[in-house]
Design a protein around this motif. Structure first.
Motif, PDB file in Angstrom:
ATOM      1  N   THR A  67       0.833  -1.207   0.000  1.00  0.00           N
ATOM      2  CA  THR A  67       0.000   0.000   0.000  1.00  0.00           C
ATOM      3  C   THR A  67       0.867   1.257   0.000  1.00  0.00           C
ATOM      4  OG1 THR A  67      -1.817  -1.125   1.123  1.00  0.00           O
ATOM      5  CG2 THR A  67      -1.749   1.285   1.294  1.00  0.00           C
ATOM      6  N   ARG A  70       2.411   1.798  -3.338  1.00  0.00           N
ATOM      7  CA  ARG A  70       1.419   2.320  -4.296  1.00  0.00           C
ATOM      8  C   ARG A  70       1.236   3.825  -4.094  1.00  0.00           C
ATOM      9  NH1 ARG A  70      -4.189  -0.717  -4.440  1.00  0.00           N
ATOM     10  NH2 ARG A  70      -2.822  -2.322  -5.241  1.00  0.00           N
ATOM     11  N   GLY A  82      -9.092   5.207  -7.185  1.00  0.00           N
ATOM     12  CA  GLY A  82      -8.539   3.984  -7.738  1.00  0.00           C
ATOM     13  C   GLY A  82      -8.722   2.764  -6.851  1.00  0.00           C
ATOM     14  N   PRO A  83      -7.925   1.718  -7.103  1.00  0.00           N
ATOM     15  CA  PRO A  83      -8.115   0.437  -6.414  1.00  0.00           C
ATOM     16  C   PRO A  83      -7.993   0.509  -4.897  1.00  0.00           C
ATOM     17  CG  PRO A  83      -6.617   0.179  -8.285  1.00  0.00           C
ATOM     18  CD  PRO A  83      -6.876   1.645  -8.125  1.00  0.00           C
ATOM     19  N   LEU A  84      -7.052   1.279  -4.401  1.00  0.00           N
ATOM     20  CA  LEU A  84      -6.887   1.377  -2.954  1.00  0.00           C
ATOM     21  C   LEU A  84      -8.114   2.027  -2.310  1.00  0.00           C
ATOM     22  CD1 LEU A  84      -5.182   0.923  -0.472  1.00  0.00           C
ATOM     23  CD2 LEU A  84      -3.973   3.048  -0.969  1.00  0.00           C
ATOM     24  N   ALA A  86     -11.128   1.988  -3.488  1.00  0.00           N
ATOM     25  CA  ALA A  86     -12.219   1.006  -3.582  1.00  0.00           C
ATOM     26  C   ALA A  86     -12.103  -0.050  -2.484  1.00  0.00           C
ATOM     27  CB  ALA A  86     -12.217   0.349  -4.963  1.00  0.00           C
ATOM     28  N   GLN A  87     -10.889  -0.488  -2.189  1.00  0.00           N
ATOM     29  CA  GLN A  87     -10.695  -1.471  -1.116  1.00  0.00           C
ATOM     30  C   GLN A  87     -11.077  -0.872   0.244  1.00  0.00           C
ATOM     31  OE1 GLN A  87      -6.559  -2.380  -1.685  1.00  0.00           O
ATOM     32  NE2 GLN A  87      -7.016  -4.285  -2.797  1.00  0.00           N
TER      33      GLN A  87
END
Length: 148
Positions: A67, A70, A82-84, A86-87
């Protein structure tokens, strides 16, 4: 002012290499504290054999290192979009204590720079976070009492 990826490096190294479980954490884990943790958090404090970490075991956090890498590569945008993001939203909305955090909340958030509150204490100038945080006010008040 530093290259965005640079400040994260010590934490990334520590998360990858790990550190020995100190006495206080070992005591907390053995006292039943781990039974109160969410499954993902409990897994973090568990050995591959399923037993809780003990004094001296190595605690690693490769997911945290990933993390931070990123964020180091993508800057603040990698955290808020982005993806982080969303998580994080998915985790916040997970039962049994589902919250209402949304991708729009993260996307629209704007950090603001606040000037610290400062006060002299003996020979030092002590500064802390100003309201709405209460920490700086509380510390300065305590120091004011102690100074007497």
């Amino acid at each position: 002012r530093l290259d965005w990826s640079r400040p994260w490096q010590p934490a990334i190294r520590l998360a990858r290499a790990g550190f020995a479980v100190p006495p206080r954490l070992a005591l907390m884990l053995q006292s039943g504290f781990a039974g109160q943790l969410a499954p993902d958090a409990k897994r973090y404090f568990t050995r591959p054999d399923g037993k809780l970490l003990a004094l001296g075991d190595t605690l690693r956090n490769p997911d945290y290192a990933d993390t931070l890498e990123r964020i180091g590569r993508g800057g603040a945008r990698a955290f808020y979009e982005g993806p982080l993001a969303a998580q994080m939203v998915a985790a916040a909305q997970r039962e049994p204590l589902a919250g209402t955090l949304s991708l729009a909340d993260l996307r629209d958030y704007r950090a603001t720079r606040l000037e610290p509150i400062c006060r002299g204490y003996r020979v030092y100038q002590v500064c802390g976070m100003r309201p709405p945080s209460s920490g700086g006010v509380a510390i300065l008040a305590i120091l004011g009492i102690l100074e007497q």
